[in-house]
Design a protein around this motif. Sequence first.
Motif, PDB file in Angstrom:
ATOM      1  N   ILE A   3      -7.438 -25.550  65.775  1.00 30.11           N
ATOM      2  CA  ILE A   3      -6.524 -26.632  65.408  1.00 30.11           C
ATOM      3  C   ILE A   3      -6.232 -27.458  66.652  1.00 30.11           C
ATOM      4  CG2 ILE A   3      -5.443 -25.323  63.526  1.00 30.11           C
ATOM      5  CD1 ILE A   3      -3.074 -24.849  65.469  1.00 30.11           C
ATOM      6  N   LEU A   4      -5.484 -28.544  66.486  1.00 28.54           N
ATOM      7  CA  LEU A   4      -4.991 -29.323  67.614  1.00 28.54           C
ATOM      8  C   LEU A   4      -3.473 -29.186  67.666  1.00 28.54           C
ATOM      9  CD1 LEU A   4      -6.934 -32.711  67.355  1.00 28.54           C
ATOM     10  CD2 LEU A   4      -7.244 -30.928  69.053  1.00 28.54           C
ATOM     11  N   ASN A   6      -0.402 -30.799  69.752  1.00 27.84           N
ATOM     12  CA  ASN A   6      -0.059 -31.877  70.687  1.00 27.84           C
ATOM     13  C   ASN A   6      -1.322 -32.421  71.366  1.00 27.84           C
ATOM     14  OD1 ASN A   6       2.575 -31.485  69.941  1.00 27.84           O
ATOM     15  ND2 ASN A   6       3.134 -30.351  71.758  1.00 27.84           N
ATOM     16  N   GLU A   7      -2.345 -32.648  70.559  1.00 33.00           N
ATOM     17  CA  GLU A   7      -3.633 -33.228  70.970  1.00 33.00           C
ATOM     18  C   GLU A   7      -4.496 -32.306  71.829  1.00 33.00           C
ATOM     19  OE1 GLU A   7      -4.710 -36.023  69.576  1.00 33.00           O
ATOM     20  OE2 GLU A   7      -2.801 -36.212  68.552  1.00 33.00           O
ATOM     21  N   PRO A   9      -6.876 -28.831  71.858  1.00 32.94           N
ATOM     22  CA  PRO A   9      -7.530 -27.843  70.986  1.00 32.94           C
ATOM     23  C   PRO A   9      -7.004 -26.433  71.256  1.00 32.94           C
ATOM     24  CG  PRO A   9      -9.144 -29.102  72.271  1.00 32.94           C
ATOM     25  CD  PRO A   9      -7.803 -29.467  72.772  1.00 32.94           C
ATOM     26  N   ASP A  36      -0.452 -32.800  60.443  1.00 31.68           N
ATOM     27  CA  ASP A  36      -1.255 -33.938  59.969  1.00 31.68           C
ATOM     28  C   ASP A  36      -0.384 -35.152  59.663  1.00 31.68           C
ATOM     29  OD1 ASP A  36      -3.649 -32.498  60.220  1.00 31.68           O
ATOM     30  OD2 ASP A  36      -3.394 -31.606  58.249  1.00 31.68           O
ATOM     31  N   ARG A  55      -3.792 -30.958  62.634  1.00 25.83           N
ATOM     32  CA  ARG A  55      -3.181 -31.583  63.810  1.00 25.83           C
ATOM     33  C   ARG A  55      -1.681 -31.297  63.759  1.00 25.83           C
ATOM     34  NH1 ARG A  55      -2.894 -36.714  63.460  1.00 25.83           N
ATOM     35  NH2 ARG A  55      -3.340 -36.740  61.249  1.00 25.83           N
ATOM     36  N   GLU A  57       2.057 -31.342  65.684  1.00 29.97           N
ATOM     37  CA  GLU A  57       2.877 -31.912  66.744  1.00 29.97           C
ATOM     38  C   GLU A  57       4.138 -31.047  66.835  1.00 29.97           C
ATOM     39  OE1 GLU A  57       2.164 -34.468  68.795  1.00 29.97           O
ATOM     40  OE2 GLU A  57       0.238 -34.745  67.808  1.00 29.97           O
TER      41      GLU A  57
END
Length: 65
Positions: A3-4, A6-7, A9, A36, A55, A57
């Motif tokens: 997954i990502l 905070n940008e 990987p 996402d 994604r 955050e």
Amino acid sequence: MRILVNEEPREIATATLAGLLDELGYGDARVATAVDGAFVPASRRASWTLDEGARIEILAPMQGG
């Protein structure tokens, strides 16, 4: 699963957002989360399952003036 966060990987072992926060060492920290692009309240993190390539955050509140 990849997954990502905070940008960045990441390879994770958990399948839920709450599990991810524990895995990353956030524990009971007060943070805001989005998956996402959709805000996920703390009350839904335990049941929010993550998919490959998600994604995430994670934002901590800032103090100061």
